[in-house]
Design a protein around this motif. Structure first.
Motif: not given
Ligand SMILES: Cc1cc2nc3c(=O)[nH]c(=O)nc-3n(C[C@H](O)[C@H](O)[C@H](O)COP(=O)(O)O)c2cc1C
Ligand code: FES
Lengths: 163, 414
Positions: B52-55, B58, B63, B80, B82, B85, B172, B207, B211, B388
């Motif tokens: 996963g390239l969102g943060g 994973f 998943k 995602n 959004d 970051e 998140e 996702n 990703t 997180a």
């Protein structure tokens, strides 16, 4: 206009059709609350307490729930804003590359503090977190548009272009 | 120069149109995918080592594998977009320059997981990206790539584009789901994970944009090819957003085995005006800071974890020798104080107080005990919250102070 000087909040029949369409898009119609609030803001300029109650009625939600949602998000305005909104990014990259000078320049040119609106109702000035265009830092958002690599002159040109 | 995959069309005029996407081989992955069994696609994504390239980094296929088998009700795919970051801007480029790549990835992924409705949650400030992506969705419907019986395969998919309204926490995944459901963006306790109980109570895969953009290439060119581009534990290339004190800020697509030094000096052109490098944030503002001596690390998820920081969103912020680290921390602390959703006490209180303390240090009113108080509060709070977000704030709090303590002390003893 009522006593508080607010415009009466009521959608036109066409706007109500749009509300129904949005509500029908989702597995649960309440999911359309954010888009409908966006519509309210587009039509009436901001989301007043009266508007919150009106929207609550459209969804069979409590006004308290709608208020909770409206106050959670930064893009919902609860007070009238200027015809244009300028949001200067003050997060890390923009800060490193001169966001403070941009903000100082804008405050001086507009004669308002952050959060303020010029007396003629032309511009509301905000200072915001990362708009995720750090490659053009320092940058700002003016209405729908991103503008970056800002200098004093560029900021002046942007201001001159606003009706 | 390594091969560009996700950014290969970025320089072409009209890269956002269906016509150009098709001309350059677009939707060929979809055709192949629709002839495969859904489980074969998930298997390929697993073998590709796509993370996963969102943060969070994973493994994507793993998943997808968490979804309940033979679920009788609806399953949702949520994208995602959004992007929030600090230091990250690559999803904006993907939405604007290659929206059909995301759509193709979404159709294949939805087919693989058995979803017939997919949501794309785009941050509210991204007006232009939203317009461009929405136009691509309309084009795809007209071309029969969305809707009923896609490509005569019998597979149906509807895409709903949903705009956020300004709140970092909606990135998140469970906060995003709350927001998608029409509520304030409060994260939810896990378990249950979204794959079991997500949007509207249904099994949901969330996702990141990037990703999912990789998925058509994995299907078309094979899992082994994708895996071979990266490291042993992470396949593929990744989009690095580079900003701050570099000659050429921008998005760089590179294999995840690239080092931070190569990225900063060879690709982004190094530090301007002959200045020296002081520090680099390698993975968005929530990643711990690396000093100029610590940049010989590979930028894959595990490489950065071993270096005591994280790959996060791959937002790389470069700081030259003129930067005041205490001031930088104050700016970062202001962000976390502003964006804490207020649900968990340790996060709400600590982010607020830590911001105030960093501010008073900058203003020359710092107290001797402030630094240890911040470190103590950060360490005690880490891992105690629903999501997180606070752990992300702890990364900068601790690393900025531990690695540049002398700068803070100099301000305090003044
Ligand atoms: C505070 C916080 C903010 C986040 N913001 C984003 C974001 O803006 N975009 C994103 O894709 N993931 C973000 N994430 C990660 C998501 O929770 C989730 O892991 C991700 O969307 C899953 O997609 P992926 O596996 O494809 O990366 C964030 C996580 C946290 C804790
Ligand atoms: S720091 Fe200003 S756009 Fe990211």
């Amino acid at each position: 206009m009522n006593a508080r000087g607010a415009v009466k909040v009521e959608f036109t029949p066409e706007q109500l059709v749009e509300v129904r369409r949005l509500q029908g898009l989702y597995p649960d119609r309440r999911a359309a609350l954010l888009p409908v609030l966006q519509l309210v803001q587009d039509v009436f300029g901001h989301i007043s307490l009266e508007a919150e109650e009106y929207v609550a009625g459209l969804f069979d939600l409590s006004p308290a729930h709608v208020h909770e949602v409206v106050t959670f998000y930064t893009l919902f305005f609860r007070e009238p804003k200027g015809r244009h909104v300028i949001s200067v990014c003050h997060n890390l990259t923009c800060h490193l590359l001169g966001a403070q000078q941009v903000l100082t320049h804008l405050k001086k040119r507009l004669g308002v503090e952050v959060g303020g609106t010029t007396p003629d109702g032309r511009v509301t000035l905000l200072s915001v977190e990362c708009l995720c265009a750090c490659e053009i830092a320092p940058m700002l958002q003016v209405d729908d548009r991103y503008e970056g690599n800002l200098s004093g002159e560029k900021v002046d040109r942007i201001l001159d272009g606003l009706a | 120069m390594a091969e560009k995959i996700l950014t290969r069309n970025f320089h072409l005029p009209g890269s956002h149109t269906l016509a150009l996407y098709r001309e350059t081989g677009g939707y060929a992955g979809l055709e192949k995918a629709l002839a495969m069994k859904p489980a074969e696609i998930t298997e390929a994504v697993k073998r590709s080592n796509l993370r996963g390239l969102g943060g969070a980094g994973f493994p994507t296929g793993v998943k997808w594998g968490f979804l309940p088998k033979g679920h009788p009700g609806p399953i949702y795919l949520v994208i995602n977009a959004d992007e929030g970051e600090p230091g990250t801007f690559k999803d904006r480029y993907l939405l604007e320059k290659d929206p059909h790549a995301l759509l193709e990835g979404m159709i294949i992924s939805a087919y693989a997981i058995g979803a017939h409705v997919a949501f794309v949650y785009i941050r509210g400030e991204y007006v232009q990206p939203w317009r461009i992506f929405s136009r691509a969705v309309a084009e795809a419907y007209e071309a029969g790539l969305l809707g009923k019986n896609i490509g005569s395969s019998g597979f149906d998919l509807d895409v709903i584009v949903h705009r956020g309204a300004g709140a970092y926490i909606c990135g998140e995944e469970t906060g995003l789901i709350s927001s998608l459901e029409g509520k304030k963006g409060w994260p939810k306790l896990k378990p249950p994970f979204p794959a079991i109980r997500g949007a509207f109570g249904a099994p949901t895969i969330v996702n990141n944009v990037e990703t999912i953009c990789h998925v058509p290439h994995i299907v078309r060119r094979g899992a082994e090819w994708f895996a071979s581009l990266g490291t042993k534990t992470q396949g593929g290339t990744r989009l690095y957003s580079v900003s701050g004190h570099v000659e050429r800020p921008g998005v760089y697509e590179l294999p995840v085995s690239v080092t931070l030094r190569e990225l900063v000096y060879e690709h982004a052109g190094g530090v301007p005006h002959g200045k020296r490098l002081k520090a680099v944030v390698p993975g968005g503002s929530s990643a711990a800071l690396l000093t100029a001596d610590e940049i010989d690390v590979t930028l894959d998820v595990d490489g950065l974890r071993n270096a005591g920081t994280m790959a996060g969103s791959a937002g790389v912020i470069v700081m030259d020798e003129t930067v005041s680290i205490p001031e930088a921390l104050m700016v970062v602390a202001r962000f976390y104080a502003h964006e804490s959703c207020g649900q968990c006490t340790p996060c709400r209180e600590s982010t607020g107080w830590i911001y105030k303390m960093t501010r008073r240090i900058i203003e020359g009113r710092g107290r001797k005990e402030d630094l240890d108080t911040i470190l103590d509060v950060a360490r005690r709070g880490a891992g105690t919250t629903i999501c997180a977000f606070f752990d992300g704030a702890v990364g900068p709090y601790i690393s900025y102070i531990e690695k540049f303590r002398h700068e803070f002390e100099a301000l305090i003893s003044k």
